[in-house]
Design a protein around this motif. Structure first.
Motif, PDB file in Angstrom:
ATOM      1  N   GLU A 141      50.731  11.829  18.753  1.00  0.00           N
ATOM      2  CA  GLU A 141      50.023  11.366  17.696  1.00  0.00           C
ATOM      3  C   GLU A 141      48.881  11.477  17.178  1.00  0.00           C
ATOM      4  N   ARG A 142      47.999  11.555  18.332  1.00  0.00           N
ATOM      5  CA  ARG A 142      46.557  11.872  18.383  1.00  0.00           C
ATOM      6  C   ARG A 142      46.465  13.295  17.808  1.00  0.00           C
ATOM      7  N   GLU A 143      47.176  14.192  18.521  1.00  0.00           N
ATOM      8  CA  GLU A 143      47.079  15.589  17.930  1.00  0.00           C
ATOM      9  C   GLU A 143      47.762  15.940  16.683  1.00  0.00           C
ATOM     10  N   LYS A 144      48.491  15.020  16.399  1.00  0.00           N
ATOM     11  CA  LYS A 144      49.233  15.037  14.972  1.00  0.00           C
ATOM     12  C   LYS A 144      48.060  14.887  13.927  1.00  0.00           C
ATOM     13  N   GLN A 192      45.409   8.900  34.532  1.00  0.00           N
ATOM     14  CA  GLN A 192      44.160   9.821  34.350  1.00  0.00           C
ATOM     15  C   GLN A 192      44.207   9.852  32.797  1.00  0.00           C
ATOM     16  N   LEU A 193      45.440   9.879  32.224  1.00  0.00           N
ATOM     17  CA  LEU A 193      45.392   9.926  30.561  1.00  0.00           C
ATOM     18  C   LEU A 193      45.047   8.734  30.016  1.00  0.00           C
ATOM     19  N   LEU A 235      54.011  14.411  28.644  1.00  0.00           N
ATOM     20  CA  LEU A 235      54.751  14.841  27.210  1.00  0.00           C
ATOM     21  C   LEU A 235      56.060  14.965  27.704  1.00  0.00           C
ATOM     22  N   GLN A 236      56.569  15.507  28.887  1.00  0.00           N
ATOM     23  CA  GLN A 236      57.990  15.901  29.120  1.00  0.00           C
ATOM     24  C   GLN A 236      58.581  14.332  29.369  1.00  0.00           C
ATOM     25  N   GLU A 266      45.656  20.156  21.582  1.00  0.00           N
ATOM     26  CA  GLU A 266      45.265  20.157  23.008  1.00  0.00           C
ATOM     27  C   GLU A 266      46.233  19.243  23.829  1.00  0.00           C
ATOM     28  N   ILE A 267      47.498  20.114  24.150  1.00  0.00           N
ATOM     29  CA  ILE A 267      48.483  19.151  24.994  1.00  0.00           C
ATOM     30  C   ILE A 267      48.612  19.581  26.133  1.00  0.00           C
TER      31      ILE A 267
END
Ligand code: ADP
Ligand code: MG
Length: 341
Positions: free
Chosen positions: A182-185, A268-269, A205-206, A197-198
């Protein structure tokens, strides 16, 4: 009490109760109707399990960042997960699609390549479905049919006081993966030249885009002679799903924050995006892990199994369902509201 007038006041589960309350089973073969991960139908020497899920574009998935192949795979997996949550084995699926005019043939082929991949991996057969058009967006509805022996089948309602609460794998990563997408979108919408930046969060993501159902856990429990007493798959978050077990079993629970399994990349994320990993695990959802209870006499046995964490125990229903936070404070478990309304 006055009759509720608005869907928002009922929430998802209140709405389901409200609309299904007046239905009484008319067939002896209906062993379990509404209220578990799958319906259970008597087939004399075994049980059939039936479960269905509807995925709607813009609500459950966003085609900007969801590859159709992954979407096809996920739409099957989320249903198989419900069959495993009954301690059963999925055998067939039907797939119904409603296509908007922006979906190309190539796109439908991709969707079905993902569906086929899931069928091959989990050994299920595509046996039918329906195809129609949609004015709004893509809709995918999958129904999974499975089987279980009458003695193996496991409901949400079997938990008893002192049972050990267990969960497979880890929790929260899928929700955190979604936050990144959502952030990168949003960044991509504001400036098409910025590359998303993924790459740094492959695991999260997986977990969001291509989840797996825990067939292996059902097999592992069976191989080790452990029968879960109550089970559910974690689709709405640990908190909501554990409360379903408690409600249907007429019990309460105590879980410990420091026992809740979180993947290192997810931790971490969460740190990077200022989110509490425990909140992601409790309320995030879409983990498709199995949450189950076993008798306390199985404690030593279950502790020895890989990829299963003991996170707490079942208490008497007179207790409030709680999580004991790392600092020792008791936090009441609450069900999530309806995220999609
Ligand atoms: P899950 O998260 O395991 O897929 P849900 O929360 O979607 O389960 O559904 C809970 C129960 O309510 C299931 O037994 C499901 O079949 C039933 N259910 C959901 N929506 C409806 C509906 N519109 N009509 C009848 N039963 C429903
Ligand atoms: Mg479920």
């Amino acid at each position: 009490m006055d009759k509720p007038q608005r869907i928002e006041d009922l929430g998802e589960f209140g709405l389901i109760d409200h609309i299904t309350n007046d239905f009484v089973s008319q067939n002896k073969s209906t062993i379990k109707g509404v209220g578990d991960d799958a319906a259970v139908i008597d087939c004399v020497d075994h049980c059939r399990l039936i479960t269905t899920d509807l995925l709607v574009e813009g609500i459950h998935f966003d085609l900007i960042y969801t590859p159709l192949r992954h979407l096809g795979y996920k739409s099957v997996v989320v249903n198989l997960s419900d069959v495993y949550a009954m301690n059963g084995k999925p055998e067939q699926i039907t797939v119904s699609i409603a296509l908007s005019n922006k979906i190309t043939l190539k796109a439908v082929e991709e969707l079905y390549a993902g569906i086929k991949l899931a069928c091959d991996k989990y050994g299920v057969d595509l046996v039918g479905g329906d195809t129609t058009s949609s004015l709004t967006g893509l809709l995918i509805s999958v129904t999974a049919i499975g089987r279980a022996s009458k003695t193996d089948i496991c409901y949400r309602s079997g938990a008893e006081v002192n049972d050990v609460i267990c969960v497979s794998g880890n929790l929260g990563a899928s929700y955190l993966g979604l936050q990144i997408l959502e952030r990168e979108k949003q960044i991509f919408i504001s400036d098409h030249k910025i590359k998303p930046e993924i790459d740094r969060y492959p695991y999260c993501l997986q977990r969001q885009l291509k989840p797996e159902a825990r067939k292996d856990i059902v097999e592992k429990l069976e191989k080790n002679g452990i029968k879960p007493k109550a089970m559910i798959d974690v689709s709405d978050g640990l908190s909501s799903d554990l409360l379903h077990i408690c409600k249907q079993s007429g019990v309460s629970c105590k879980v410990f924050e420091d026992k809740i399994p979180v993947h290192t990349e997810a931790a971490q994320l969460a740190f990077e995006i200022n989110t509490d990993p425990t909140i992601a695990a409790m309320n995030g959802g879409e983990d498709y892990e199995l949450l189950f209870t076993v008798d306390h006499s199985e404690y030593d046995k279950i502790c020895k199994l890989d990829d299963i964490s003991v996170i707490g125990y079942i208490t008497d229903k007179s207790n409030t369902p709680v999580m004991i936070a790392r600092n020792g404070v008791e936090v009441e478990l609450k069900a999530q509201g309806w995220k999609h309304l």
